[in-house]
Scaffold this active site. Structure first.
Site, PDB file in Angstrom:
ATOM      1  N   GLU A  37      -6.732  -0.160 -15.318  1.00  0.00           N
ATOM      2  CA  GLU A  37      -5.557   0.425 -14.693  1.00  0.00           C
ATOM      3  C   GLU A  37      -4.384  -0.513 -15.015  1.00  0.00           C
ATOM      4  O   GLU A  37      -4.488  -1.724 -14.801  1.00  0.00           O
ATOM      5  CB  GLU A  37      -5.747   0.516 -13.173  1.00  0.00           C
ATOM      6  CG  GLU A  37      -4.580   1.210 -12.519  1.00  0.00           C
ATOM      7  CD  GLU A  37      -4.673   1.268 -10.999  1.00  0.00           C
ATOM      8  OE1 GLU A  37      -5.741   0.982 -10.428  1.00  0.00           O
ATOM      9  OE2 GLU A  37      -3.639   1.611 -10.387  1.00  0.00           O
ATOM     10  N   ARG A 262     -20.134  -7.499 -11.296  1.00  0.00           N
ATOM     11  CA  ARG A 262     -18.882  -8.037 -11.797  1.00  0.00           C
ATOM     12  C   ARG A 262     -18.974  -9.552 -11.898  1.00  0.00           C
ATOM     13  O   ARG A 262     -19.773 -10.194 -11.226  1.00  0.00           O
ATOM     14  CB  ARG A 262     -17.710  -7.602 -10.935  1.00  0.00           C
ATOM     15  CG  ARG A 262     -17.722  -8.114  -9.512  1.00  0.00           C
ATOM     16  CD  ARG A 262     -16.736  -7.366  -8.632  1.00  0.00           C
ATOM     17  NE  ARG A 262     -15.355  -7.615  -9.023  1.00  0.00           N
ATOM     18  CZ  ARG A 262     -14.481  -6.648  -9.305  1.00  0.00           C
ATOM     19  NH1 ARG A 262     -14.850  -5.394  -9.242  1.00  0.00           N
ATOM     20  NH2 ARG A 262     -13.252  -6.931  -9.621  1.00  0.00           N
ATOM     21  N   LYS A 272      -6.707  -8.446  -9.208  1.00  0.00           N
ATOM     22  CA  LYS A 272      -5.347  -8.274  -9.697  1.00  0.00           C
ATOM     23  C   LYS A 272      -4.340  -8.348  -8.558  1.00  0.00           C
ATOM     24  O   LYS A 272      -3.241  -8.857  -8.722  1.00  0.00           O
ATOM     25  CB  LYS A 272      -5.221  -6.934 -10.435  1.00  0.00           C
ATOM     26  CG  LYS A 272      -5.800  -7.000 -11.834  1.00  0.00           C
ATOM     27  CD  LYS A 272      -5.437  -5.775 -12.639  1.00  0.00           C
ATOM     28  CE  LYS A 272      -6.432  -4.681 -12.392  1.00  0.00           C
ATOM     29  NZ  LYS A 272      -6.283  -3.548 -13.329  1.00  0.00           N
TER      30      LYS A 272
HETATM   31  P1  ATP Z   1      -8.783  -5.151  -9.236  1.00  0.00           P
HETATM   32  O1  ATP Z   1      -9.790  -4.587  -8.293  1.00  0.00           O
HETATM   33  O2  ATP Z   1      -8.719  -6.630  -9.269  1.00  0.00           O
HETATM   34  O3  ATP Z   1      -7.440  -4.513  -9.188  1.00  0.00           O
HETATM   35  P2  ATP Z   1     -10.125  -3.567 -11.145  1.00  0.00           P
HETATM   36  O4  ATP Z   1     -11.501  -3.978 -11.310  1.00  0.00           O
HETATM   37  O5  ATP Z   1      -9.880  -2.372 -10.329  1.00  0.00           O
HETATM   38  O6  ATP Z   1      -9.312  -4.819 -10.678  1.00  0.00           O
HETATM   39  P3  ATP Z   1      -9.499  -2.164 -13.521  1.00  0.00           P
HETATM   40  O7  ATP Z   1      -8.259  -2.194 -14.301  1.00  0.00           O
HETATM   41  O8  ATP Z   1      -9.865  -0.908 -12.843  1.00  0.00           O
HETATM   42  O9  ATP Z   1      -9.393  -3.364 -12.503  1.00  0.00           O
HETATM   43  O10 ATP Z   1     -10.688  -2.682 -14.404  1.00  0.00           O
HETATM   44  C1  ATP Z   1     -10.980  -2.199 -15.684  1.00  0.00           C
HETATM   45  C2  ATP Z   1     -12.432  -2.407 -15.963  1.00  0.00           C
HETATM   46  O11 ATP Z   1     -12.765  -3.779 -15.871  1.00  0.00           O
HETATM   47  C3  ATP Z   1     -13.287  -1.660 -14.974  1.00  0.00           C
HETATM   48  O12 ATP Z   1     -14.292  -0.976 -15.674  1.00  0.00           O
HETATM   49  C4  ATP Z   1     -13.838  -2.735 -14.105  1.00  0.00           C
HETATM   50  O13 ATP Z   1     -15.096  -2.393 -13.628  1.00  0.00           O
HETATM   51  C5  ATP Z   1     -13.886  -3.948 -15.037  1.00  0.00           C
HETATM   52  N1  ATP Z   1     -13.787  -5.177 -14.279  1.00  0.00           N
HETATM   53  C6  ATP Z   1     -12.810  -5.541 -13.437  1.00  0.00           C
HETATM   54  N2  ATP Z   1     -13.069  -6.728 -12.874  1.00  0.00           N
HETATM   55  C7  ATP Z   1     -14.244  -7.148 -13.380  1.00  0.00           C
HETATM   56  C8  ATP Z   1     -15.064  -8.308 -13.187  1.00  0.00           C
HETATM   57  N3  ATP Z   1     -14.698  -9.275 -12.352  1.00  0.00           N
HETATM   58  N4  ATP Z   1     -16.207  -8.388 -13.878  1.00  0.00           N
HETATM   59  C9  ATP Z   1     -16.557  -7.427 -14.721  1.00  0.00           C
HETATM   60  N5  ATP Z   1     -15.854  -6.321 -14.943  1.00  0.00           N
HETATM   61  C10 ATP Z   1     -14.702  -6.161 -14.284  1.00  0.00           C
HETATM   62 MG    MG Z   2     -10.227  -0.343 -10.710  1.00  0.00          MG
END
Ligand code: ATP
Ligand code: MG
Length: 561
Positions: A37, A262, A272
């Site tokens: 995102e 994760r 984020k």
């Molecule tokens: P946040 O919750 O911090 O805003 P997010 O995980 O929602 O971050 P996205 O932009 O939706 O952020 O993430 C893109 C991809 O990266 C998703 O498929 C998510 O599962 C993966 N991802 C995000 N954080 C991690 C992590 N700590 N370890 C592994 N994969 C991750």
């Molecule tokens: Mg997300």
């Protein structure tokens, strides 16, 4: 378990894929996606997901899309889109012509929603967000049906169209899936599919005033792009029945969602929202602050894409959440930089040494290895002169027993140069301001013909040749292993006040002036460093990536006890 033990074993995701290939589930196709995102910069957790999705596609001769999941206009910006594109590229991955935006599918999603309404699987609800949450029930209590749940298909169609046309205020109406308010899985209790939101989207601008919710949108995006394996993190496990329900009811192509744990890393944060918080409150200097676990921060810090990829591959993929030691990431960084970085000398805290038995006007060219790990890279020239700088910490007037470096009357080796004996210490107001010494002219290269031993080798630079540099030293951003894991305490309480130390007027080899921003190198004995992008013609700014001392083995040992 030692992390290195995981490397050889195939992970459960690759096992699933092997099985799908064997059973010809997708006619042998493998197609993954990385779906960020655009509401912030990518971090090392995303790198894990990037390496997994792009890595699997590469290994199996498949494809991986880069898709922006841009369904939430209030938090998303083009700046983030650009940074994400740059970061994924820098990590070494290529989506070819498959760069997609969920917002490009808004019309198609809208039509799919109409299909669900027509099939009696969705309805327009007038309840407020608060009322919806209050009537949802709990794990032990069933939810209650909305009074609007049994609207006719025609009424729903007409209201949904009005929602789209802007007839309602934010929050006045939603479209909900009609599933089961008694479902044991709360995500299945008539989840919201669309909300009214009069906000300008970074791409579709004001075309839409209804926006799809994640659970509704994500499966559609995967389906539209013909994804085979939709890999996401564990918190979506409970959402999978909903992912499946939407696709089944629409009777469209159905990818398989697979969840993995994760990445969490000690001494830092991986959200984020929290990263944005640090950036906005100026606790760090922007998203690419070298102390942050963002990809752009790590790039600026001097981490190489190779080392990040090696890290991601070696931590493996698991089904249970855990925290990886920061020291292991640093271990991977050192390993790659040790192999690839040229060596230079630089002095962080300069102390002048005057060689009394050396000619004032002489400048001698000496040979130094570019990288002892790779002798084939050859040598570089360094300049030796009468006045040198050494590290303040390499001299002690009253040394303790185990201090083998320079002191009055003792001989040490100047790296690649001569054996030096300190003969005099000049002090002003109790502070050592200058040393005098003599070299053994017969010890050129650092070794005496009689083979006598010295206990220590120190680095140095020529005072007349060295250039000044600002050197930034970084320490952990937080003082505790899990800054977000402490109840009732804001994570910012644990910020390390000493995470950045800026040293001015450090003395470094003049060649450093010719390096470009982001170029990485080793300062002998001090660690790995890189040129900061703030460097310009007049100011040389250098970041320390990581010191030389590998603490990973120690951390592992502690784990075993
Ligand atoms: P946040 O919750 O911090 O805003 P997010 O995980 O929602 O971050 P996205 O932009 O939706 O952020 O993430 C893109 C991809 O990266 C998703 O498929 C998510 O599962 C993966 N991802 C995000 N954080 C991690 C992590 N700590 N370890 C592994 N994969 C991750
Ligand atoms: Mg997300």
């Amino acid at each position: 378990m030692a992390i290195d033990d995981l490397t050889e074993k195939k992970d459960f995701i690759r096992e699933i894929i092997d099985e799908d290939i064997k059973n010809n589930t997708y006619q042998g196709r493998i197609h993954t996606r990385f779906p960020p995102e655009p509401n912030g910069y990518l971090h090392i957790g995303h790198a894990k997901s990037i390496c997994l999705n792009f890595g699997i596609a590469k290994e199996y001769g498949g494809l991986c899309n880069l898709r922006f999941d841009d369904t939430n206009p209030t938090k998303e910006e083009d700046e983030y889109v650009h940074s994400i594109i740059e970061d994924v590229r820098w990590l070494g991955f290529d989506w070819e012509d498959r760069l997609f935006f969920a917002s490009d599918y808004f019309q198609q999603m809208y039509e799919y929603a109409i299909q669900l309404i027509q099939a009696g699987y969705a309805y327009v609800d007038d309840l407020s967000a608060k009322e919806i949450s209050e009537t949802r029930g709990t794990i032990t209590q069933p939810g209650t049906n909305s009074p609007y749940r049994n609207r006719s298909v025609d009424e729903n169609l007409s209201l949904f169209q009005k929602m789209k046309e802007g007839a309602f205020l934010d929050g006045e109406k939603v479209l909900r899936a009609k599933i089961d308010m008694n479902h044991p899985n709360l995500n299945m209790r008539d989840p919201v599919m669309y909300r009214v939101l009069h906000a300008t989207h970074h791409r579709t601008k004001d075309t839409w005033c209804i926006y799809p919710m994640y659970d509704w949108a994500h499966g559609l995006e995967d389906s539209i792009e013909n994804i085979t394996h939709s890999i996401c993190t564990l918190e979506f496990e409970n959402h999978r029945p909903l992912y499946d329900w939407f696709l089944d009811k629409l009777q469209i192509y159905h990818p398989q969602q697979i969840e993995f744990a994760r990445l969490n890393l000690s001494y830092t944060i991986m959200s984020k929202r929290m990263l944005l918080n640090l950036v906005q409150l100026h606790h760090v200097n922007g998203w690419d602050d070298p102390r942050l676990p963002t990809i752009s921060g790590m790039r600026r810090r001097g981490y190489s894409p190779e080392s990040i990829r090696a890290f991601c591959s070696r931590i493996g993929v698991a089904k249970v959440n855990s925290t990886v030691d920061f020291e292991f990431l640093e271990h991977c960084v050192r390993e790659h930089l040790n192999q690839t970085c040229p060596r230079y000398m630089g002095v962080l805290h300069p102390l002048k040494v005057i060689i009394d038995n050396y000619q004032e006007e002489t400048t001698e060219e000496l040979e130094a290895m570019i990288n002892p790990e790779r002798p084939e890279e050859g040598t570089r020239n360094i300049h030796f002169t009468k006045e040198l700088y050494i590290e303040k910490t390499d001299f002690m007037k009253d040394p303790p027993k185990k201090f083998f470096r320079l002191t009055l009357g003792r001989e040490v080796r100047l790296r690649y140069a001569y054996l030096l004996t300190c003969t005099d210490v000049i002090e002003e107001n109790d502070e050592i301001v200058e040393l005098h010494g003599t070299i053994d002219p017969a010890s050129k290269g650092g070794y005496a013909p009689d083979g006598r031993k010295v206990k220590s080798t120190i680095h140095w630079v020529s005072a007349s040749n060295a250039v000044d540099a600002e050197i930034r030293l970084y320490d952990r951003l937080f003082t505790v292993k899990e800054p977000t894991g402490q109840k009732d305490t804001d994570f910012k309480e644990f910020l390390n006040p000493a995470s950045l130390e800026i040293l001015q007027s450090c003395k470094v080899e003049p060649t450093l002036k010719q390096l470009k921003p982001f170029e990485r190198f080793q300062f002998e004995r001090l660690g790995y460093f890189c040129i900061d992008p703030e460097t310009n013609k007049d100011d040389l700014v250098i970041n320390r990536t990581v010191n030389l001392k590998d603490t990973w083995a120690k951390v592992q040992d502690q784990g075993k006890n």
